[in-house]
Design a protein around this motif. Structure first.
Motif, PDB file in Angstrom:
ATOM      1  N   ALA A 117      39.276  45.789  37.231  1.00 31.08           N
ATOM      2  CA  ALA A 117      40.011  44.515  37.267  1.00 31.08           C
ATOM      3  C   ALA A 117      41.176  44.639  36.304  1.00 31.08           C
ATOM      4  O   ALA A 117      41.097  45.375  35.314  1.00 31.08           O
ATOM      5  CB  ALA A 117      39.110  43.342  36.887  1.00 31.08           C
ATOM      6  N   GLN A 122      40.490  37.955  37.341  1.00 29.48           N
ATOM      7  CA  GLN A 122      39.689  38.878  38.151  1.00 29.48           C
ATOM      8  C   GLN A 122      38.326  39.143  37.500  1.00 29.48           C
ATOM      9  O   GLN A 122      37.304  39.224  38.193  1.00 29.48           O
ATOM     10  CB  GLN A 122      40.453  40.183  38.358  1.00 29.48           C
ATOM     11  N   TRP A 123      38.294  39.256  36.162  1.00 32.55           N
ATOM     12  CA  TRP A 123      37.008  39.461  35.493  1.00 32.55           C
ATOM     13  C   TRP A 123      36.118  38.223  35.624  1.00 32.55           C
ATOM     14  O   TRP A 123      34.890  38.349  35.758  1.00 32.55           O
ATOM     15  CB  TRP A 123      37.224  39.803  34.023  1.00 32.55           C
TER      16      TRP A 123
END
Length: 802
Positions: A117, A122-123
């Motif tokens: 990521a 995104q994480w």
């Protein structure tokens, strides 16, 4: 309950209380999150890299984080996947799913920092929750909604009890189930687990350390953007990126080979002023000169032609170019993953010599289909085998250390296939017996398949398949070598690499395994081991593609079990090669002491290996103890360092008692931890450091599940080695030099756990001690000065609670 009801009804009824509890917890989580959102706004990722941040404050904070937090929170085994080695790891946050899980039935998606990521958003989608405040930004809220800060406060409010051992309900074992609270429900966690503040299971920060981190978190938890390379370093980056992206077929094939072996290395430039700036070799969507965007392939030999996220316009996977790039390591260096590898003019000249001076053609590049890419003997068949072997030997410690410090390093299922202490030597790469290796591999490479080609399935007949493959290959190898040897003189010790008459110190290595971790050092360390390996090119390469390039830390139990099985065959092959250097009549007796009650399958397989091994008939022996004599011959032949304790190196200290500890054998040794760091203070106040290695003895290593079934604790042996040569200490000991004899007598007298506790009461610096952090700092100060470029922070996840 009516037992006549259908089974599924009964199961559903029994599950209702659990389902209700889960629904209740989810509801509480939702309500708590909703309340925080109403008060402070919804979370929104914060830019942590900011040149307007307080650089001196971050520098002070980072030093504290390194010495008090990174020692547990680094790499794959960081609790809750919380990596505190970089601001990117802190910002990513925590995730309750463990990376190391030997029981998973389905392979997990990888969560590699800097790879899988690119953004905080995104994480979050991958299940990571923040440990710093991501809502309204002000000092009060930054502290109130920082999980990191609240856990530090918790330790101050609930310090460890004033007692030698941690409370029994405070589990600090390596395989414990981690508690990974979120800030929204933190108060419940604190009430239920008051002693689980941070640092976990260790003394808290002092006032100065706490105030520094408090100020950093209050001001937003930021650091300045990463420094750009100096002009000198950038020239080196440009040169090597141009080298790694050569356009010819030969260059592309060689660089693919280099990448698959160097992707775990910490590359550095010996010509640079700052040799602590490291780089990793990555595959990127973007060419040199543009920001790096790492291609997130699971394994280094997997296809780089992965569609690029958010590419404009979208590209088909087979239309994308890729590039090898040098990416700066902007994380704290930890010893358990640190593998320094120098790039300089000498390295460049050596690679030119072995890869480009030999005359060979590359007409077509190998595919990335797994049956080709996972087998280096097929994928890189065009590169002469001798060239590949010389590359591996030039930094043989690194080549072996890859499987020790790579992702396979954590986990008993992978490492209980090797002995606790053994030596390694290598076949001479300039031996005429390697002249025809390429033609042999062309004909037989198909016999050398790898578990990575099997996927994540469970193979019920894996032993038989691997045994048949191994035997077929060894039989072909023996037939081939018999033809070659008939034209040569009898094998002598010249078959063993001498490091070019001692110029290269990689010719002799020692591996010391400590249950589920291990260490590899140059030279022959410690007392003479029970077993030893002799490795040639095909065996060394297979180890790499089994345990490094082809091993998936996120793989399922089937992948890990088959990997373990395969490594057993490779270990036996290396051991058989060593035994083949002994007189024929001594080989089976020696092998039988290595494998006691191993089972018929193992005995038969090893005996066939010996039958198919090339025999060292030209080595003269003068004693009955041929194994010990061979060790002496190899030590002299390879110019091996023996890690001896010389009195002249320790002025002001009587080392006789310490030397008596070295080689101590018995039940008392089995009660000691696997690795202890010992500080001895001389009569002039100078400190000397030693590593106490407890080598656990086994009848054999062929039991897949229960290692205890093969243990022979009465044969455990203690080695005392100068310096710090482990990444994972289990405990600390400290004494004055005039107490050495008393220390020796106490160790010698240990008969049970109570005796060892008495030893610790006198000389131990326990994890509960108010002197623990000063001891830790002293160890790191010595290690930094002593190890040089190989220095990295120690790891405390294996500290004992005794």
């Amino acid at each position: 309950m009516n037992k006549s009801l259908p089974a599924f009804v009964l199961r559903t009824a029994r599950a209702l209380p659990v389902m209700a509890l889960l629904l209740l917890l989810a509801s509480c989580q939702f309500l708590a999150t909703n309340q925080v959102n109403k008060t402070h706004g919804k979370p929104s990722p914060v830019v942590r890299l900011d040149d307007n941040s307080d650089a001196p404050l971050w520098s002070q904070t980072q030093e504290i984080l390194n010495n008090r937090c990174v020692v547990c929170h680094a790499c794959y085994d960081a609790p809750c996947q919380l990596k505190l080695t970089s601001i990117e790891g802190i910002d990513r946050g925590a995730n309750a799913t463990p990376v190391y899980d030997g029981r998973r039935l389905i392979a997990a998606d990888p969560t590699r920092l800097f790879v899988d990521a690119e953004t905080t958003e995104q994480w979050r989608k991958k299940g990571f929750h923040p440990v710093l405040n991501e809502r309204e930004q002000n000092a009060e809220t930054n502290l109130q909604l920082s999980l990191m800060y609240q856990l530090l406060v918790q330790k101050r409010e609930h310090p460890l009890p004033k007692q030698a051992l941690l409370p029994e309900d405070l589990d600090v074992s390596l395989m414990r189930k981690a508690s990974c609270p979120k800030i929204e429900t933190y108060q419940n966690f604190k009430t239920e687990h008051p002693l689980m503040g941070m640092p976990f299971g260790l003394p808290g920060l002092n006032d100065s350390e706490f105030k520094t981190i408090e100020q950093w978190i209050a001001t937003g938890g930021k650091q300045p953007v990463h420094a750009v390379p100096t002009v000198t370093v950038q020239k080196q980056i440009d040169f090597w990126e141009q080298f790694f992206n050569g356009a010819s077929m030969k260059q592309q094939l060689v660089n693919r080979y280099l990448y698959e072996h160097l992707y775990l290395a910490h590359l550095y430039f010996s010509d640079a002023a700052d040799k602590t700036q490291f780089f990793t070799l990555v595959r990127s969507y973007t060419p040199p000169g543009q920001p790096i965007q790492v291609i997130p392939a699971r394994r280094p030999f997997d296809s780089p032609y992965i569609p690029r996220a958010n590419a404009q316009p979208p590209l088909a996977s087979d239309e994308q170019d890729f590039y090898y790039r040098l990416r700066a390591v902007n994380s704290t260096i930890v010893n358990k993953t640190h593998q320094p590898y120098v790039l300089n003019d000498k390295r460049h000249a050596f690679w030119q010599e072995i890869f480009y001076q030999p005359q060979y053609k590359v007409a077509k590049l190998p595919s990335y289909e797994v049956n080709v890419a996972s087998n280096p003997f097929i994928a890189f068949a065009d590169i002469p085998a001798r060239s590949r072997y010389k590359f591996l030997l030039e930094e043989a410690q690194y080549s072996i250390m890859n499987f020790i410090k790579g992702p396979v390093c954590r986990g008993q299922i992978a490492l209980d296939v090797i002995n606790d202490n053994f030596w390694i030597s290598f076949i001479n790469p300039d031996s005429p017996y390697l002249d025809s290796l390429d033609s042999f591999l062309d004909e037989n490479a198909h016999l050398l398949t790898f578990p990575s080609n099997w996927g994540n399935g469970v193979h019920l007949f894996a032993w038989n398949e691997l045994a048949d493959s191994s035997m077929s290959f060894m039989q072909k190898k023996t037939e081939h070598m018999d033809k070659v040897i008939n034209a040569q003189s009898p094998l002598t010790l010249d078959i063993v690499w001498d490091g070019y008459q001692g110029e290269n110190d990689n010719a002799a290595l020692t591996i010391m395994r400590n249950f589920d971790s291990a260490t590899v050092v140059k030279g022959f360390a410690g007392t003479e081991p029970k077993t030893s390996w002799l490795l040639g090119y095909t065996l060394l390469e297979r180890i790499h593609y089994l345990l490094v390039a082809g091993f998936e830390v996120n793989g399922n139990v089937g992948h890990q079990l088959v990997t373990r099985l395969y490594m057993e065959f490779l270990r036996m092959e290396g051991e058989a090669a060593f035994i083949s250097l002994l007189p024929k009549e001594k080989q089976l007796p020696v092998k039988n002491t290595w494998y006691v009650d191993a089972g018929d399958n193992v005995d038969e397989h090893f005996d066939v290996l010996l039958k198919h091994s090339v025999q060292g008939k030209g080595i003269p022996y003068k004693s009955d103890d041929v194994q010990s004599e061979l060790y002496d011959l190899l030590t002299a032949h390879t110019h091996a360092n023996r890690y001896t304790i010389e009195p002249k190196d320790y002025p002001g200290m009587d080392v006789e008692a310490l030397m008596q500890l070295h080689g101590l054998v018995g039940i008392n040794v089995s009660i000691l931890p696997q690795v202890s760091l010992l500080r001895v203070t001389g009569d002039q106040g100078q400190d000397y450091w030693f590593t106490l290695m407890n080598h656990s003895a086994h009848k054999n290593l062929s039991h897949l599940i229960s290692e205890k079934a093969t243990r022979t604790p009465e044969k455990d042996e203690l080695n005392v080695l100068p310096g710090i040569i482990t990444a994972y200490p289990n405990g600390f000991l400290s004494l004055r030099s005039d107490e050495l004899d008393d220390f020796y007598q106490l160790v010698k007298a240990v008969k049970n756990e109570q005796d060892y506790v008495l030893l610790l009461d006198r000389y131990g610096v326990r994890r509960t001690s108010d002197k623990f952090w000063s001891m830790s700092d002293a160890a790191h100060d010595f290690f930094r000065q002593d190890a040089g470029i190989e220095y990295g922070m120690l790891d405390y996840n294996r500290l004992q609670n005794r």
